[in-house]
Design a protein around this motif. Structure first.
Motif, PDB file in Angstrom:
ATOM      1  N   ILE A  12       0.842  -1.208   0.000  1.00 21.60           N
ATOM      2  CA  ILE A  12       0.000   0.000   0.000  1.00 21.60           C
ATOM      3  C   ILE A  12       0.874   1.254   0.000  1.00 21.60           C
ATOM      4  CG2 ILE A  12      -1.612   1.372   1.393  1.00 21.60           C
ATOM      5  CD1 ILE A  12      -2.934  -1.292   2.211  1.00 21.60           C
ATOM      6  N   ASP A  13       1.840   1.285   0.912  1.00 20.78           N
ATOM      7  CA  ASP A  13       2.722   2.458   0.996  1.00 20.78           C
ATOM      8  C   ASP A  13       3.468   2.685  -0.321  1.00 20.78           C
ATOM      9  OD1 ASP A  13       1.864   2.790   3.598  1.00 20.78           O
ATOM     10  OD2 ASP A  13       3.670   1.917   4.500  1.00 20.78           O
ATOM     11  N   TYR A  14       3.958   1.617  -0.920  1.00 28.13           N
ATOM     12  CA  TYR A  14       4.688   1.693  -2.188  1.00 28.13           C
ATOM     13  C   TYR A  14       3.804   2.288  -3.292  1.00 28.13           C
ATOM     14  CZ  TYR A  14       6.511  -0.116  -6.641  1.00 28.13           C
ATOM     15  OH  TYR A  14       6.928  -0.249  -7.945  1.00 28.13           O
ATOM     16  N   LEU A  15       2.595   1.765  -3.432  1.00 31.78           N
ATOM     17  CA  LEU A  15       1.696   2.235  -4.493  1.00 31.78           C
ATOM     18  C   LEU A  15       1.278   3.689  -4.268  1.00 31.78           C
ATOM     19  CD1 LEU A  15      -0.471  -0.979  -4.984  1.00 31.78           C
ATOM     20  CD2 LEU A  15       1.207  -0.041  -6.586  1.00 31.78           C
ATOM     21  N   LYS A  16       1.082   4.072  -3.033  1.00 35.22           N
ATOM     22  CA  LYS A  16       0.707   5.448  -2.735  1.00 35.22           C
ATOM     23  C   LYS A  16       1.874   6.404  -3.000  1.00 35.22           C
ATOM     24  CE  LYS A  16      -1.888   5.998   1.083  1.00 35.22           C
ATOM     25  NZ  LYS A  16      -2.386   5.763   2.463  1.00 35.22           N
ATOM     26  N   LYS A  17       3.052   6.029  -2.520  1.00 33.28           N
ATOM     27  CA  LYS A  17       4.211   6.923  -2.639  1.00 33.28           C
ATOM     28  C   LYS A  17       4.759   6.966  -4.063  1.00 33.28           C
ATOM     29  CE  LYS A  17       8.791   7.818  -0.779  1.00 33.28           C
ATOM     30  NZ  LYS A  17       9.923   7.271  -0.067  1.00 33.28           N
ATOM     31  N   GLU A  18       4.948   5.817  -4.662  1.00 33.96           N
ATOM     32  CA  GLU A  18       5.621   5.752  -5.955  1.00 33.96           C
ATOM     33  C   GLU A  18       4.690   5.963  -7.154  1.00 33.96           C
ATOM     34  OE1 GLU A  18       8.922   5.596  -6.259  1.00 33.96           O
ATOM     35  OE2 GLU A  18       9.057   5.537  -4.059  1.00 33.96           O
ATOM     36  N   HIS A  19       3.379   5.696  -6.954  1.00 25.87           N
ATOM     37  CA  HIS A  19       2.474   5.741  -8.101  1.00 25.87           C
ATOM     38  C   HIS A  19       1.228   6.603  -7.865  1.00 25.87           C
ATOM     39  CE1 HIS A  19       4.899   2.813 -10.215  1.00 25.87           C
ATOM     40  NE2 HIS A  19       4.996   2.170  -9.063  1.00 25.87           N
ATOM     41  N   GLY A  20       1.180   7.309  -6.743  1.00 29.01           N
ATOM     42  CA  GLY A  20       0.105   8.254  -6.481  1.00 29.01           C
ATOM     43  C   GLY A  20      -1.267   7.633  -6.253  1.00 29.01           C
ATOM     44  N   PHE A  21      -1.298   6.383  -5.803  1.00 30.05           N
ATOM     45  CA  PHE A  21      -2.573   5.715  -5.553  1.00 30.05           C
ATOM     46  C   PHE A  21      -3.284   6.316  -4.349  1.00 30.05           C
ATOM     47  CE2 PHE A  21      -1.361   2.744  -8.592  1.00 30.05           C
ATOM     48  CZ  PHE A  21      -2.159   1.615  -8.631  1.00 30.05           C
ATOM     49  N   THR A  22      -4.598   6.261  -4.377  1.00 34.41           N
ATOM     50  CA  THR A  22      -5.376   6.527  -3.170  1.00 34.41           C
ATOM     51  C   THR A  22      -5.295   5.261  -2.320  1.00 34.41           C
ATOM     52  OG1 THR A  22      -7.419   5.656  -4.118  1.00 34.41           O
ATOM     53  CG2 THR A  22      -7.007   8.039  -4.387  1.00 34.41           C
ATOM     54  N   HIS A  23      -5.656   5.381  -1.058  1.00 39.44           N
ATOM     55  CA  HIS A  23      -5.592   4.213  -0.171  1.00 39.44           C
ATOM     56  C   HIS A  23      -6.485   3.073  -0.676  1.00 39.44           C
ATOM     57  CE1 HIS A  23      -4.864   1.967   3.490  1.00 39.44           C
ATOM     58  NE2 HIS A  23      -6.147   1.653   3.457  1.00 39.44           N
ATOM     59  N   GLY A  24      -7.675   3.415  -1.138  1.00 41.32           N
ATOM     60  CA  GLY A  24      -8.618   2.389  -1.593  1.00 41.32           C
ATOM     61  C   GLY A  24      -8.073   1.549  -2.739  1.00 41.32           C
ATOM     62  N   TYR A  25      -7.531   2.195  -3.739  1.00 35.63           N
ATOM     63  CA  TYR A  25      -6.974   1.451  -4.879  1.00 35.63           C
ATOM     64  C   TYR A  25      -5.715   0.683  -4.483  1.00 35.63           C
ATOM     65  CZ  TYR A  25     -10.267   3.474  -8.175  1.00 35.63           C
ATOM     66  OH  TYR A  25     -11.416   3.820  -8.850  1.00 35.63           O
ATOM     67  N   ALA A  26      -4.884   1.283  -3.630  1.00 37.88           N
ATOM     68  CA  ALA A  26      -3.675   0.594  -3.180  1.00 37.88           C
ATOM     69  C   ALA A  26      -4.047  -0.660  -2.385  1.00 37.88           C
ATOM     70  CB  ALA A  26      -2.816   1.529  -2.333  1.00 37.88           C
ATOM     71  N   ASN A  27      -5.041  -0.554  -1.540  1.00 38.49           N
ATOM     72  CA  ASN A  27      -5.509  -1.702  -0.756  1.00 38.49           C
ATOM     73  C   ASN A  27      -6.066  -2.782  -1.680  1.00 38.49           C
ATOM     74  OD1 ASN A  27      -6.172  -3.001   1.820  1.00 38.49           O
ATOM     75  ND2 ASN A  27      -8.288  -2.610   1.230  1.00 38.49           N
ATOM     76  N   PHE A  28      -6.843  -2.377  -2.670  1.00 40.80           N
ATOM     77  CA  PHE A  28      -7.423  -3.308  -3.642  1.00 40.80           C
ATOM     78  C   PHE A  28      -6.321  -4.099  -4.356  1.00 40.80           C
ATOM     79  CE2 PHE A  28      -8.863  -3.827  -8.155  1.00 40.80           C
ATOM     80  CZ  PHE A  28      -9.804  -4.824  -7.937  1.00 40.80           C
ATOM     81  N   VAL A  29      -5.310  -3.412  -4.859  1.00 40.52           N
ATOM     82  CA  VAL A  29      -4.210  -4.075  -5.565  1.00 40.52           C
ATOM     83  C   VAL A  29      -3.430  -4.973  -4.599  1.00 40.52           C
ATOM     84  CG1 VAL A  29      -2.029  -3.731  -6.801  1.00 40.52           C
ATOM     85  CG2 VAL A  29      -4.019  -2.332  -7.375  1.00 40.52           C
ATOM     86  N   ALA A  30      -3.203  -4.492  -3.371  1.00 38.48           N
ATOM     87  CA  ALA A  30      -2.474  -5.304  -2.386  1.00 38.48           C
ATOM     88  C   ALA A  30      -3.222  -6.601  -2.086  1.00 38.48           C
ATOM     89  CB  ALA A  30      -2.251  -4.498  -1.108  1.00 38.48           C
ATOM     90  N   LEU A  31      -4.523  -6.514  -1.897  1.00 37.08           N
ATOM     91  CA  LEU A  31      -5.324  -7.718  -1.633  1.00 37.08           C
ATOM     92  C   LEU A  31      -5.258  -8.691  -2.802  1.00 37.08           C
ATOM     93  CD1 LEU A  31      -8.470  -6.095   0.007  1.00 37.08           C
ATOM     94  CD2 LEU A  31      -6.862  -7.660   1.120  1.00 37.08           C
ATOM     95  N   LYS A  32      -5.393  -8.157  -4.004  1.00 32.71           N
ATOM     96  CA  LYS A  32      -5.366  -9.014  -5.204  1.00 32.71           C
ATOM     97  C   LYS A  32      -3.974  -9.610  -5.431  1.00 32.71           C
ATOM     98  CE  LYS A  32      -9.627  -8.697  -6.623  1.00 32.71           C
ATOM     99  NZ  LYS A  32     -10.478  -9.882  -6.651  1.00 32.71           N
ATOM    100  N   ALA A  33      -2.935  -8.818  -5.229  1.00 36.05           N
ATOM    101  CA  ALA A  33      -1.571  -9.303  -5.441  1.00 36.05           C
ATOM    102  C   ALA A  33      -1.225 -10.414  -4.453  1.00 36.05           C
ATOM    103  CB  ALA A  33      -0.574  -8.152  -5.314  1.00 36.05           C
ATOM    104  N   ARG A  34      -1.740 -10.293  -3.235  1.00 36.61           N
ATOM    105  CA  ARG A  34      -1.469 -11.292  -2.205  1.00 36.61           C
ATOM    106  C   ARG A  34      -2.506 -12.414  -2.195  1.00 36.61           C
ATOM    107  NH1 ARG A  34      -1.755  -9.516   2.927  1.00 36.61           N
ATOM    108  NH2 ARG A  34      -0.151 -10.982   3.571  1.00 36.61           N
ATOM    109  N   LYS A  35      -3.527 -12.273  -3.062  1.00 32.75           N
ATOM    110  CA  LYS A  35      -4.640 -13.234  -3.117  1.00 32.75           C
ATOM    111  C   LYS A  35      -5.240 -13.448  -1.726  1.00 32.75           C
ATOM    112  CE  LYS A  35      -3.080 -15.566  -7.227  1.00 32.75           C
ATOM    113  NZ  LYS A  35      -2.637 -16.770  -7.863  1.00 32.75           N
TER     114      LYS A  35
END
Length: 176
Positions: A32-55
């Motif tokens: 989440i921190d990586y996606l927010k800092k490096e790619h400008g994600f909002t928390h919601g989208y970063a959390n969504f990608v983190a959940l999916k990436a970790r299945k």
């Protein structure tokens, strides 16, 4: 969320999952921190990608595994769950049973009940019954918050009685 992610970033969920994997990040918060800092994600989208990436989201786990995990070390409650499902399915073929990590939603067009093994010896049944007065057995929603209007505590199959089935039927009828 997936469609919104594509619209917002111009890149697919698959792209972001691969990016996270190639960065060799495994911990949820760090992703989440990586996606927010490096790619400008909002928390919601970063959390969504983190959940999916970790299945680790409920959608990445099959229904049987979700149920098995819910009732691990709570097997004594499974007959209560099964009785509830049997009775609810009698209402109509339009009932959808949606297991989540810690509960099962019962949905018609809207959710009308939520079955949650709350402790090792009790199921909390959340029911949506707008306008129904709270009584000794039909409690305020408690931990369900606004997802349900009432809660009934069940510790034995005999608790799934005519009164409870009537309440569930009312909630089912209203969920259109």
């Amino acid at each position: 969320m997936e469609k919104g992610l594509l619209e917002k970033t111009g890149k697919s969920l698959k792209y972001w999952i691969e990016l996270v994997k190639s960065a060799k990040i495994e911990k949820h918060k760090i992703i989440i921190d990586y996606l927010k800092k490096e790619h400008g994600f909002t928390h919601g989208y970063a959390n969504f990608v983190a959940l999916k990436a970790r299945k680790s989201d409920a959608a990445s786990i099959n229904d049987q595994d979700l149920l098995q995990a819910q009732y691990k070390n709570k097997e004594v409650l499974k007959p209560i769950y099964e009785k509830l499902i049997d009775e609810i399915e009698k209402f109509g073929s339009d009932v959808t049973k949606t297991p989540k990590k810690d509960s099962v939603s019962m949905i018609r067009k809207k959710q009308f009940a939520l079955i949650k093994p709350a402790t090792k010896n009790r199921i909390d049944l959340g029911i949506k019954l707008k306008g129904k007065p709270i009584g000794s057995r039909l409690e305020a929603s408690g931990p369900f918050g606004s997802m349900c209007t009432h809660r009934v505590k069940l510790s034995d199959v005999s608790d799934v009685d005519d009164e409870l089935i009537e309440w569930l039927g009312e909630a089912y009828e209203a969920a259109v």
